[in-house]
Every structure is written in C-alpha cells, then in structure tokens.
Enzyme design. Structure first.
Site, PDB file in Angstrom:
ATOM      1  N   ASP A 180       2.378  -3.672   0.881  1.00  0.00           N
ATOM      2  CA  ASP A 180       2.155  -2.926  -0.359  1.00  0.00           C
ATOM      3  C   ASP A 180       3.449  -2.329  -0.932  1.00  0.00           C
ATOM      4  O   ASP A 180       3.406  -1.568  -1.894  1.00  0.00           O
ATOM      5  CB  ASP A 180       1.061  -1.853  -0.192  1.00  0.00           C
ATOM      6  CG  ASP A 180       1.138  -1.109   1.118  1.00  0.00           C
ATOM      7  OD1 ASP A 180       2.129  -1.279   1.860  1.00  0.00           O
ATOM      8  OD2 ASP A 180       0.194  -0.345   1.422  1.00  0.00           O
TER       9      ASP A 180
ATOM     10  N   HIS B 262      -3.107   4.451   9.636  1.00  0.00           N
ATOM     11  CA  HIS B 262      -3.465   5.827   9.236  1.00  0.00           C
ATOM     12  C   HIS B 262      -4.432   6.481  10.227  1.00  0.00           C
ATOM     13  O   HIS B 262      -4.660   7.689  10.141  1.00  0.00           O
ATOM     14  CB  HIS B 262      -4.106   5.839   7.845  1.00  0.00           C
ATOM     15  CG  HIS B 262      -3.183   5.469   6.733  1.00  0.00           C
ATOM     16  ND1 HIS B 262      -2.016   6.159   6.476  1.00  0.00           N
ATOM     17  CD2 HIS B 262      -3.244   4.481   5.792  1.00  0.00           C
ATOM     18  CE1 HIS B 262      -1.398   5.610   5.422  1.00  0.00           C
ATOM     19  NE2 HIS B 262      -2.107   4.592   4.998  1.00  0.00           N
TER      20      HIS B 262
ATOM     21  N   HIS C  91       2.925   3.150   2.746  1.00  0.00           N
ATOM     22  CA  HIS C  91       2.436   4.493   3.065  1.00  0.00           C
ATOM     23  C   HIS C  91       2.856   4.927   4.464  1.00  0.00           C
ATOM     24  O   HIS C  91       2.921   4.109   5.378  1.00  0.00           O
ATOM     25  CB  HIS C  91       0.907   4.513   2.947  1.00  0.00           C
ATOM     26  CG  HIS C  91       0.403   4.050   1.608  1.00  0.00           C
ATOM     27  ND1 HIS C  91       0.006   2.750   1.384  1.00  0.00           N
ATOM     28  CD2 HIS C  91       0.300   4.706   0.431  1.00  0.00           C
ATOM     29  CE1 HIS C  91      -0.358   2.632   0.105  1.00  0.00           C
ATOM     30  NE2 HIS C  91      -0.180   3.792  -0.500  1.00  0.00           N
TER      31      HIS C  91
ATOM     32  N   ASP D 105       4.984  -0.438   6.020  1.00  0.00           N
ATOM     33  CA  ASP D 105       3.980  -0.289   4.964  1.00  0.00           C
ATOM     34  C   ASP D 105       4.484   0.713   3.916  1.00  0.00           C
ATOM     35  O   ASP D 105       5.302   1.582   4.228  1.00  0.00           O
ATOM     36  CB  ASP D 105       2.679   0.228   5.602  1.00  0.00           C
ATOM     37  CG  ASP D 105       1.496   0.237   4.657  1.00  0.00           C
ATOM     38  OD1 ASP D 105       0.693  -0.712   4.725  1.00  0.00           O
ATOM     39  OD2 ASP D 105       1.361   1.189   3.858  1.00  0.00           O
TER      40      ASP D 105
HETATM   41 ZN    ZN Z   1      -0.248   1.106   2.706  1.00  0.00          ZN
END
Ligand code: ZN
Length: 353
Positions: A294, A169, A207, A205
C-alpha cells in the site's frame, strides 16, 4: 521461493467497514489474493502449496504470540454474535464500544459477559468486520506463516506466506486494521523457537506495524523495524512515532521510521537503507518482512508514491541483507495492481538472492 497459500482466506469476506461515520465497502477483499495468484501463475517463483494444518502445532505457535483469552474469544466470536440476535447472521460483527487504555479509566482485566463488550475489549477500531469464516481464514493464514518458517529452517533462502486477512496490526490480545492473528509475529517467534537467535522484522507496509511492535517491545532477541506513514496523520495514529525505541530489555530494539504523506521512492529508499543498517548492526540471523504494497502511488487509502517498477529495487535491497527471509502478505488496496507489485518485489529479491 515457495509460496504457502491460504486456501481458507475467502471465508473472510467483510461486507462493510465503518469509515468516519458511514458504512463503506471493505477495502480488504478476497480479490487481492486472487490477483497475486494470477500474477504468480504468469511469473512463477516456485511451488505453490497449501500447508497441511496440524492443529496442535498451529495452536501452540499461535499461543506463543496471542493470549489464551483472545484466541478463545476469536474462536467463539461468530457463534456468540449470532446468539445475541439471530438476525446478526446476516450482518458482520463490528465493535461499537471500547475501554480506553488509560489505567484508571476502564478495567480490561475483567472479562465482560456481554459479547458486544468483549468485541470492544479485544479490538481497536470499527473497520475490521468479523464474520463466520474469520477464525478459519486467520488460522489458515497463520498456518502459512508457520509453513514458510519451516521452509526457511529447512534451508530454503526464502518463502512467501500468501495470507489474508493480513496480520501486522493484530497485537497479543486485540484485532484491528483488518488483522486478527499476527502472521509476521508468529513467524518471527517460530524462527526463534526453531533455533534462530536474533530475528529482525522489517515492516514495509504503508501503515505502522503496531501489533508486531507491541508483541516484541520488551524483547532484545527480536528487532522490530517499521517504515510507514507518520502516525501524526496516518492510521493507526496512536503508535509508530520515532521516539518509541523499546522498553526494558527491549530498549533500543524497536526502530520506527515515520515518513510524511506524499513521500516518494527516493526518500523511502533512504529510510530502507537506515532500516537495513539497523538490521546489520543487530546481527540478525533471520528476517521476516511483513510485505504491504500500500506504499503504491495508486493505493486508495494510503499516501506514498512508489511505482510498480520500484518494487523490484525493494526486493533487491532486502535480498542484500543476505538472510533467510519469510515474507507475509499484508496491505495493498489498489487491488488490480497488488499482484504485479507483490511479484515484482519477490522477483527482485529472487534475482539478487
Ligand atoms: Zn497497510
């Protein structure tokens, strides 16, 4: 497969993060990495090494991806936080004010003297506490990513950078989503600088890998692909849509595959097939996998339903690309399952490689 272990990671241990108006215990905790280490002891994949830090080389690699004013901020952030108020030594730094990205709303070119303002300037959420050991831990992680690249450039088929805090991120000049230095981007750039011509980053991931996308968005030499929860409902919300295809010279070199919350492995695996096809069409000669776990059904902050056994198949599919591969450790917050899921993926890769 060698594992490059970040021995400094536990220096980064947040107390609490802001979640919808209340302070909650941090999800991104040192125990995550300990569970992976324990599983690696039980099912070894290869040597475990802490990379020796060559400061000049590491700083140069970080500077290829992150701006000088951002890394200078990170390096001095804790001291400045405590200088604002000695009582701050007992609490983590969290931002509370941000400049909007719209061009005429707020200035981001002028560096504020006020530390709280700079904390906001260089971040995008209040869920990523910064503490005394954050910079050392993040640098230790980047050193692992760099050492993993060295392994692969030296002829190894793959290497695993076991790092935290995670990285995908973090952008050129901002932190957020528990990430401070973008280990996957540092690895991809180091592979380019080490002679690989076309590098693919395939982010698995839950996200969207917004930081990595932003870093390479206008480049044709690094293909960024991300399979993730639809940003219409899922963090990081403001990037990760299917119509983001790259810009300028990078037009066509970013692929987002958003999937709805609740997606199962069959559907997820089909998206991985699309990602691998795009990578093959790109003719990549090296691969970086920001490896988030995740997507697991038991993850407390995510919404896909992959099971532990599915990660073997993910690893096998990634190995099918036939590329020198660097894995960086990203998300995965079902802490007691993250070791099993990570090693399942890597073992699946090893078996098929
Ligand atoms: Zn994540």
């Amino acid at each position: 497969m060698k594992t490059l272990h970040n021995a400094h990671h536990a220096l980064h241990q947040g107390r609490e993060e802001m979640f919808r108006g209340r302070m909650v215990p941090c999800h991104e905790v040192p125990a995550r990495l300990d569970f992976v280490l324990t599983e690696l002891q039980r099912r070894p994949l290869g040597a475990l090494e802490a990379p020796a830090l060559d400061d000049a080389e590491l700083d140069a690699a970080i500077a290829r991806v992150h701006s000088a004013r951002y890394t200078a901020f990170l390096a001095g952030a804790w001291d400045e936080w405590v200088a604002m108020d000695p009582a701050n030594a007992l609490r983590d730094a969290l931002p509370s004010v941000w400049p909007l990205g719209n061009r005429h709303a707020f200035r981001t070119d002028v560096l504020p003297q006020n530390f709280a303002a700079r904390l906001g300037l260089f971040s995008f959420d209040s869920g990523s506490p910064l503490m005394a050991g954050t910079w050392a831990a993040a640098r230790g992680g980047a050193a692992c990513a760099l050492a993993a690249v060295r392994e692969v450039l030296g002829g190894a088929r793959s290497a695993f950078a076991l790092t935290r805090p995670p990285g995908h991120h973090a952008g050129p000049d901002f932190f957020g989503g528990y990430c401070f230095l973008n280990n996957a981007a540092i690895a991809a750039q180091a592979l380019r600088d080490g002679g690989k011509q076309r590098v693919a980053v395939l982010d698995v991931d839950y996200h969207h890998g917004n930081g990595t996308q932003t870093i390479f968005y206008e480049r044709a030499d690094v293909l960024t692909v991300s399979i993730h929860g639809d940003p219409a409902t899922e963090y990081p919300f403001f990037l990760g849509h299917a119509d983001e295809r790259g810009a300028g010279a990078g037009e066509g070199f970013n692929l987002n595959l958003p999937l709805p919350r609740g997606t199962n492995f069959t559907t997820w695996r089909a998206a991985l097939g699309q990602a691998l096809d795009a990578m093959a069409a790109f003719n990549a000669d090296a691969l970086v996998v920001p490896m988030g776990l995740d997507t697991f059904e038991g993850d407390p902050i995510s919404g896909f339903t992959l099971r532990s056994n599915d990660y073997f198949a993910v690893g096998e599919a990634l190995a099918g690309a036939g590329l020198p591969t660097v894995f960086t450790f990203e998300g995965g917050y079902a802490v007691d399952a993250v070791g099993t899921n990570a090693v399942n993926l890597l073992e699946g890769f090893e078996r098929a490689a």
